[in-house]
Design an enzyme around this catalytic site. Structure first.
Site, PDB file in Angstrom:
ATOM      1  CE  LYS A  84      -2.097  -1.225   3.751  1.00 30.32           C
ATOM      2  NZ  LYS A  84      -1.564  -2.592   3.864  1.00 30.32           N
ATOM      3  CB  ALA A 110       0.714   0.520   9.772  1.00 32.28           C
ATOM      4  CG  HIS A 120       4.169   2.884   4.457  1.00 35.37           C
ATOM      5  ND1 HIS A 120       2.851   2.802   4.795  1.00 35.37           N
ATOM      6  CD2 HIS A 120       4.468   4.168   4.386  1.00 35.37           C
ATOM      7  CE1 HIS A 120       2.378   4.004   4.934  1.00 35.37           C
ATOM      8  NE2 HIS A 120       3.334   4.863   4.682  1.00 35.37           N
ATOM      9  CB  THR A 179       3.104  -5.174  16.034  1.00 35.68           C
ATOM     10  OG1 THR A 179       2.091  -4.340  16.599  1.00 35.68           O
ATOM     11  CG2 THR A 179       2.679  -5.643  14.649  1.00 35.68           C
ATOM     12  CD  GLN A 206      -2.809  -2.389  10.666  1.00 31.03           C
ATOM     13  OE1 GLN A 206      -3.817  -1.748  10.809  1.00 31.03           O
ATOM     14  NE2 GLN A 206      -1.643  -1.954  11.092  1.00 31.03           N
ATOM     15  CB  VAL A 236       6.413  -2.956  12.534  1.00 28.44           C
ATOM     16  CG1 VAL A 236       6.346  -2.615  14.011  1.00 28.44           C
ATOM     17  CG2 VAL A 236       5.687  -1.896  11.727  1.00 28.44           C
ATOM     18  CG  ASP A 286       8.762  -7.407  -9.418  1.00 28.10           C
ATOM     19  OD1 ASP A 286       7.690  -6.897  -9.029  1.00 28.10           O
ATOM     20  OD2 ASP A 286       9.812  -7.412  -8.741  1.00 28.10           O
ATOM     21  CB  SER A 342       3.448  -2.438  -8.329  1.00 34.22           C
ATOM     22  OG  SER A 342       4.733  -2.243  -7.860  1.00 34.22           O
ATOM     23  N   GLY A 392       7.949  -3.306  -9.578  1.00 33.74           N
ATOM     24  CA  GLY A 392       9.195  -3.043  -8.855  1.00 33.74           C
ATOM     25  C   GLY A 392       8.934  -1.994  -7.795  1.00 33.74           C
TER      26      GLY A 392
HETATM   27  P1  IMP Z   1      -1.581  -5.925  16.432  1.00 29.04           P
HETATM   28  O1  IMP Z   1      -2.223  -5.073  15.379  1.00 29.04           O
HETATM   29  O2  IMP Z   1      -0.206  -5.444  16.813  1.00 29.04           O
HETATM   30  O3  IMP Z   1      -2.466  -6.144  17.607  1.00 29.04           O
HETATM   31  O4  IMP Z   1      -1.327  -7.386  15.796  1.00 29.04           O
HETATM   32  C1  IMP Z   1      -2.399  -8.248  15.484  1.00 29.04           C
HETATM   33  C2  IMP Z   1      -2.097  -9.051  14.237  1.00 29.04           C
HETATM   34  O5  IMP Z   1      -2.091  -8.197  13.110  1.00 29.04           O
HETATM   35  C3  IMP Z   1      -0.722  -9.731  14.241  1.00 29.04           C
HETATM   36  O6  IMP Z   1      -0.819 -10.964  13.540  1.00 29.04           O
HETATM   37  C4  IMP Z   1       0.146  -8.761  13.466  1.00 29.04           C
HETATM   38  O7  IMP Z   1       1.263  -9.397  12.889  1.00 29.04           O
HETATM   39  C5  IMP Z   1      -0.842  -8.274  12.417  1.00 29.04           C
HETATM   40  N1  IMP Z   1      -0.508  -6.946  11.912  1.00 29.04           N
HETATM   41  C6  IMP Z   1      -0.675  -5.761  12.531  1.00 29.04           C
HETATM   42  N2  IMP Z   1      -0.267  -4.746  11.758  1.00 29.04           N
HETATM   43  C7  IMP Z   1       0.162  -5.291  10.614  1.00 29.04           C
HETATM   44  C8  IMP Z   1       0.670  -4.744   9.375  1.00 29.04           C
HETATM   45  O8  IMP Z   1       0.813  -3.528   9.183  1.00 29.04           O
HETATM   46  N3  IMP Z   1       0.987  -5.654   8.417  1.00 29.04           N
HETATM   47  C9  IMP Z   1       0.807  -6.985   8.588  1.00 29.04           C
HETATM   48  N4  IMP Z   1       0.320  -7.537   9.701  1.00 29.04           N
HETATM   49  C10 IMP Z   1       0.001  -6.705  10.695  1.00 29.04           C
END
Ligand code: IMP
Length: 433
Positions: free
Chosen positions: A25, A48, A50, A138, A233, A309, A342, A422, A424
């Protein structure tokens, strides 16, 4: 304000992830930000993350919309986000160091709930308690902060500027969270005395940023501004409609954009779903098309699938149309942005799950009881790989025929149009369709 490709129109778009997050994203938001005047983040927190590369410099952003990297764009953080003010300060300092100004172009809703050190401690302590049955959070305090919000005891940004209210709320948390933390031996210690002083020290920086986001967006919209709604997410992590309880604590699907910013559907022109050409997930929970074999390892290595993260290796698997039907329907996705095409370049065979088998029946959609997902066996359709490099291709007609068949099939099955593809990580490695 045309995009370099000249093919994007000025529309208010909501961008949502359609899998378990990490669909790419960041790049899509970055590209579409150029057509927007305002980039608004509506849910999630610093779970999150990026990384955006601009002019050879890498910026890792978790809370502040990446639109901030585009001069002149306004960025807002809505009430649906949970904001760790200390992480926010780190991001501000990082931007300042890079010469990126935020004055008068970064705003936060007065109603945004704060993630505080006791939320992180509880998140980590409770996860340790769950042992092998953990969610794989996380550890950034996201769940406990949303719990306080719905429990109606959360500390919101506006509370920082009312001494009596802040002290009273912190006092309650000192007692209730203190008791909870005493029962969680795996949780780090929290210094509640220092917390009050630390929080009021942030007032001068945060006060000018605090606004009524709902009102601001409506006025901007009336004035002709284009808004990009940035989701974090992915749909399968939605607290209501995702793989509960292996999900996050916010609405990652389209409804979260409206409640998380205080706007109505009249402000939305288009919903764009971001779909990675294969599937990944971090943390625990069901994953029907997961590949625990060499193919899965190849996807991880070629796709660089490690968490931004937490650095955790991501679980990998084939594309799953059953999940995508679910998340695209929930969010009313009209167009998709297909990312990381890719990564599939060298595969002789590429598979896509088109349905599941459960209890001797074929399902086109996720089971009514999502907890039955681990019992679903994917039914695959196999595609011959294109076996040539698509890296950096910018025109649809230059894509190998087999790659076009693959993406055409996905769009037909999902009944969606294609906005972009996308090829690349760089901004210009994109096919605008
Ligand atoms: P929480 O959001 O930290 O409570 O995590 C809950 C679940 O969501 C876990 O499995 C995390 O790995 C997943 N998760 C939270 N944020 C992301 C993200 O930005 N990308 C991928 N998985 C996420």
């Amino acid at each position: 304000m045309d995009s370099p490709s000249g093919k994007l129109t000025r529309k208010n778009r909501i961008i949502v992830g359609c899998q378990w997050g990490d669909e790419g994203k960041g790049k899509v938001v970055d590209l579409l930000s150029r057509d927007a005047d305002i980039v608004a983040r509506f849910q999630g927190g610093n779970n999150a993350g990026h990384t955006v590369v601009v002019g050879g410099t890498k910026y890792a952003l978790r809370l502040i919309p990446s639109g901030i990297l585009h001069p002149g764009k306004i960025c807002v953080i809505g009430n649906g986000v949970v904001l760790d003010p200390f992480v926010f300060m780190e991001e501000l300092a990082m931007l300042k160091k890079s010469g990126i100004g935020t004055t008068d172009r970064l705003f936060v809703s007065a109603a945004t709930n704060l993630v505080l050190p006791y939320h992180c401690a509880i998140d980590q302590g409770e996860e340790a308690e769950r042992g092998n049955g953990g969610i794989g959070t996380t550890g950034r305090g996201i769940g406990p902060a949303y719990q306080d919000k719905v429990r109606r005891s959360g500390i919101r940004l506006a509370d920082l500027f009312d001494d009596g209210r802040l002290k009273a709320k912190l006092d309650i948390h000192r007692r209730t969270k203190g008791r909870l933390l005493d029962g969680l031996p795996g949780a780090p210690k929290v210094d509640f005395d220092k917390l009050y002083t630390d929080l009021i020290s942030l007032r001068d920086v945060l006060r000018p940023m605090m606004i009524d986001v709902s009102l601001m967006l409506e006025e901007a919209h009336k004035g002709g501004a284009v808004i990009l709604f940035e989701g974090a997410q992915g749909g399968m992590l939605d607290v209501d409609l995702g793989t509960y309880p292996y999900c996050t604590s916010s609405n990652t699907t389209v409804g979260g954009a409206l409640t998380g910013l205080g706007v109505g559907p009249n402000l939305v022109d288009e919903v764009v779903g971001v779909v990675k050409a294969y599937t990944t997930r971090v943390g625990a929970g069901p994953f029907p098309t997961e590949l625990n074999d060499r193919t899965g390892e190849i996807l991880r290595d070629r796709g660089g699938e490690y968490g931004t993260v937490t650095g955790r290796p991501r679980r990998t698997g084939w594309l799953d149309l059953v999940l995508l039907r679910h998340t695209c329907r929930i969010s009313g996705v009209e167009k998709v942005a297909i990312t990381k095409m890719d990564v599939l370049d060298d595969f002789a065979e590429i598979k896509v799950a088109t349905g599941y088998e459960l209890d001797g029946k074929v399902l086109d959609n996720v089971p009514v009881d999502i907890a039955r997902l681990p019992d679903c066996r994917p039914i695959y359709r196999s595609f011959e790989g294109w076996k040539s490099s698509t890296v950096g291709i910018t025109s649809y007609t230059e894509l190998p025929q087999k790659a076009r068949e693959f993406v055409g099939f996905i769009c037909r099955e999902l009944n969606v149009g294609m906005l972009l593809l996308s090829t690349g990580p760089a901004r210009d490695q994109t096919v605008m369709v």
